[in-house]
Design a protein around this motif. Structure first.
Motif, mmCIF file in Angstrom:
data_model
loop_
_atom_site.group_PDB
_atom_site.id
_atom_site.type_symbol
_atom_site.label_atom_id
_atom_site.label_comp_id
_atom_site.label_asym_id
_atom_site.label_seq_id
_atom_site.Cartn_x
_atom_site.Cartn_y
_atom_site.Cartn_z
ATOM 1 N N TYR A 41 0.845 -1.188 0.000
ATOM 2 C CA TYR A 41 0.000 0.000 0.000
ATOM 3 C C TYR A 41 0.880 1.237 0.000
ATOM 4 O O TYR A 41 1.857 1.315 0.755
ATOM 5 C CB TYR A 41 -0.896 0.033 1.241
ATOM 6 C CG TYR A 41 -2.005 -0.977 1.203
ATOM 7 C CD1 TYR A 41 -3.141 -0.751 0.433
ATOM 8 C CD2 TYR A 41 -1.923 -2.153 1.931
ATOM 9 C CE1 TYR A 41 -4.169 -1.679 0.401
ATOM 10 C CE2 TYR A 41 -2.937 -3.089 1.903
ATOM 11 C CZ TYR A 41 -4.064 -2.842 1.138
ATOM 12 O OH TYR A 41 -5.079 -3.758 1.097
ATOM 13 N N ILE A 85 -9.184 -6.812 -3.537
ATOM 14 C CA ILE A 85 -7.906 -6.119 -3.375
ATOM 15 C C ILE A 85 -7.041 -6.523 -4.562
ATOM 16 O O ILE A 85 -6.945 -7.703 -4.902
ATOM 17 C CB ILE A 85 -7.228 -6.497 -2.044
ATOM 18 C CG1 ILE A 85 -8.091 -6.014 -0.868
ATOM 19 C CG2 ILE A 85 -5.839 -5.892 -1.954
ATOM 20 C CD1 ILE A 85 -7.538 -6.364 0.500
ATOM 21 N N ASN B 312 -9.185 -2.111 -3.353
ATOM 22 C CA ASN B 312 -8.092 -1.545 -2.553
ATOM 23 C C ASN B 312 -6.763 -1.809 -3.238
ATOM 24 O O ASN B 312 -6.589 -2.787 -3.878
ATOM 25 C CB ASN B 312 -8.071 -2.185 -1.165
ATOM 26 C CG ASN B 312 -9.170 -1.634 -0.299
ATOM 27 O OD1 ASN B 312 -9.283 -0.426 -0.133
ATOM 28 N ND2 ASN B 312 -10.001 -2.517 0.228
#
Lengths: 345, 312
Positions: A41, A85, B312
């Protein structure tokens, strides 16, 4: 702190890898496969590596556990396998379908029970199941019949008309599992299914999951409860800091990690004075002796007498024992052996 | 990929997809019924989309009374005050003069398309934004819908269509209110010359407001929802040619140009052009360009931000 006991996934997988020259998508067999799967991330304070290269192989019908403390990267891994994700590296397949190249194909074959309560709060118990069925192409009639079936099977019959908002924690969790099964998924993903449930509810849920497994359902479960992994899973991957530390059956893990009993003694002063390593040098069953601050930790196959010797040796060095613990070989000792750290739930 | 169970469990009824297996449903033998006794799903994008719309209608139907009240009160009060109370107490003269330049047009004639547009914007945006904000916040229930077997763009589009329908209905509810609530002599002079154009403008406007709702719902911080009213809905409405036609703004030239950036005026002027063509309005090509182009462009942007919020 990882050592040579860290194992690659079973050699069956490697063999399959070599024979499958036609490309990963066509590989039969594995229900779930990941190859060096990664997720980083980018945040305002720099990069965070949530998953740092995880490779897994789960066979159809298997009950597989991802075990690790909170923040180990388990949920991120499930997120990537369930397409919500996007990985930043490596590849993953569910039922042979690439999660990045064909997310819709993957979504057809999976059922997901996330950690948070994602029930449709505007709908009743039955409607939650009915519409899930219809989202997956069932006719209204079939969807209602299926909803009926699941409501009964999951003990929600007398709550069928209740709104999803009015369910207890255990009921909500059961409904979420039922909902994930409406469309007969090949693989069921459960992210911390019993977190926050009371012990009785948790044991009941375990029974439900075992029954599903007995029926042939492939299940991947994440948990930070050691005993949950031990109670349910055929195989377990121990995960920490975004890496698989070890994978195998519970027995394999215990043996692989040394199958040691772990004895921890804490003194009221510097434990170096005990010189435990020299003290236990003659015992062939002792694998490893660690001295750190006021504590000594011994990994051994045969714990008989060691605790007593440590107490006596401490007394000789003028130290009093403040705390002593002897852990039988379990996933907890495996974790200790692999990371050198206490397991933090 | 169709076989879920590698081996038939003992005592399982023969799994015949499509055939009603009432025995399995009647006997709650959980280990047998859960997987094998189930009809096999064959999802298609269209079936999934239709099921999602069915879900929206189920929820809308359940909330119909509150939704209806929400869409009726505002136009009802507006019409009551401006076309009944004010004319009765003799205070509406300035409005009429300002709005219709004294050519005999009643204020309700101005209000009909204006209020329709206003309610369309309000319901279209709120009908899309509110559910989205709720589904994105707290438990992120959107994740569940995102696991339906369709591309995320289809889910975003479905959210837009659901909001657009609410906008569309919101606009239609205004019509009977304006037609029937007014003082004597204050009835609106509406006359539809081109039903096709009316339908096109209503649909395009509904989709554009829903697209705005999608964009706002995926960009906005849920904790700042009140800002939606203060910063977007109120200015858009007050300066949206609801209570006056755009042509009447010629005396404030800078404002007449400034409001061209308000998407709302293309809705009110668009409806004005088909409902009350006697009143001067914006060019039809400009109206259609903004409504259709806006729906497509904003909808596209909203889909991108939606994907970004879900993944995400």
């Amino acid at each position: 702190m990882t050592d040579s006991t860290v194992q690659a996934p079973p050699s069956k997988a490697e063999a399959a890898q070599e024979t499958a020259a036609a490309g990963p998508d066509s590989r039969p067999g594995a229900a779930i496969r990941t190859d060096d799967l990664r997720k980083t991330y980018t945040t305002s304070r720099g990069n965070v590596d949530a998953v740092r290269g995880i490779s897994l192989d789960v066979a159809p019908g298997e009950f597989f556990g991802l075990l690790g403390p909170n923040g180990a990267g388990k949920s991120t891994t499930i997120g990537m396998l369930t397409t919500l994700i996007v990985p930043t590296g490596g590849r993953a397949w569910v039922s042979g379908i690439d999660v990045v190249a064909n997310p819709v194909g993957v979504k057809r074959t999976i059922g997901v029970v996330p950690q948070n309560n994602t029930l449709d709060m505007q709908l009743s118990v039955t409607e939650n199941l009915e519409f899930r069925g219809r989202f997956f192409g069932l006719s209204r009639r079939d969807a209602l019949r299926r909803a009926d079936q699941l409501v009964n099977a999951f003990g929600l019959t007398d709550r069928r008309r209740a709104m999803a908002t009015d369910l207890s924690g255990g009921q909500a969790r059961r409904l979420m599992i039922a909902r994930a099964l409406v469309h007969r998924p090949d693989v069921l993903f459960l992210d911390e299914p019993t977190a926050g449930l009371d012990p009785q509810t948790r044991v009941n849920l375990w029974d439900t999951l075992r029954a599903l497994h007995d029926e042939g359902q492939t299940i991947l479960l994440t948990t930070h409860y050691m005993e949950e992994a031990e109670a349910l899973c055929d195989r377990v991957a121990v995960v920490d800091h975004g890496l698989v530390l070890a994978a195998g059956t519970i027995d394999e893990l215990k043996q692989g990690a040394g199958a040691d009993t772990v004895i921890t003694v804490r003194y009221d002063g510097d434990a170096a004075a005990v010189d435990a390593a020299t003290l236990l040098d003659g015992r062939p069953t002792v694998g490893k002796v660690e001295t750190e601050g006021d504590q000594v930790r011994v990994f051994t196959k045969d714990p008989a007498g060691i605790l007593g010797e440590l107490v006596t040796a401490g007394a000789r060095a003028g130290l009093t024992v403040r705390d002593a613990a002897q852990l039988k070989p379990s996933l907890e000792t495996v974790f200790l052996t692999l990371t050198g750290r206490e397991y933090r739930e | 990929m169709t076989t879920t169970t590698p081996t038939p469990p003992p005592g399982a009824p023969s799994p015949a997809p499509g055939a009603p297996s009432s025995s399995a449903a009647a006997a709650p033998d959980r280990t047998v019924a859960v997987i094998t006794g189930a009809p096999e799903p064959h999802p298609t994008t269209w079936k999934t989309f239709a099921a999602m719309m069915a879900r929206e209608f189920r929820v809308l139907g359940r909330n119909a009374p509150s939704t209806f009240i929400r869409s009726v009160i505002q136009p009802l009060l507006w019409v009551f005050v401006f076309t009944y109370v004010l004319p009765k107490i003799g205070a509406a003269g300035s409005f009429e003069a300002g709005a219709a330049r004294g050519n005999g047009t009643t204020f309700s004639t101005i209000l009909l398309p204006g209020l329709m547009a206003s309610m369309l914007l309000m319901q279209g945006i709120l009908g899309t934004t509110f559910p989205l904000v709720m589904e994105f916040s707290w438990q992120r229930t959107i994740e569940d819908r995102a696991l339906a077997p369709v591309p995320l763009g289809v889910l975003a589009f479905e959210k837009m269509v659901a909001g657009a329908i609410q906008g569309f209905v919101g606009a239609l509810i205004v019509v009977p209110i304006v037609l029937f609530v007014h003082a004597s002599g204050q009835s609106p002079h509406a006359h539809v010359t081109n039903w096709f154009l009316l339908a096109l403008i209503l649909v395009a406007a509904s989709m554009m407001t829903a697209a705005l709702g999608l964009l706002l719902g995926t960009l906005m911080d849920p904790r700042k929802m009140q800002m939606l009213f203060a910063v977007i809905l109120l200015p858009a409405t007050m300066l949206g040619c609801v209570y006056y036609p755009w042509s009447a703004l010629h005396s404030i030239r800078w404002l007449q140009i400034a409001v061209l950036f308000n998407p709302m005026i293309y809705i009110s002027e668009g409806l004005r052009s088909v409902l009350t063509p006697g009143i001067g309005h914006l060019a039809t090509w400009a109206i259609l360009l903004v409504l259709v182009g806006g729906a497509v462009l904003i909808g596209y942007l909203g889909t991108i931000t939606f994907r970004r919020r879900v993944l995400n």
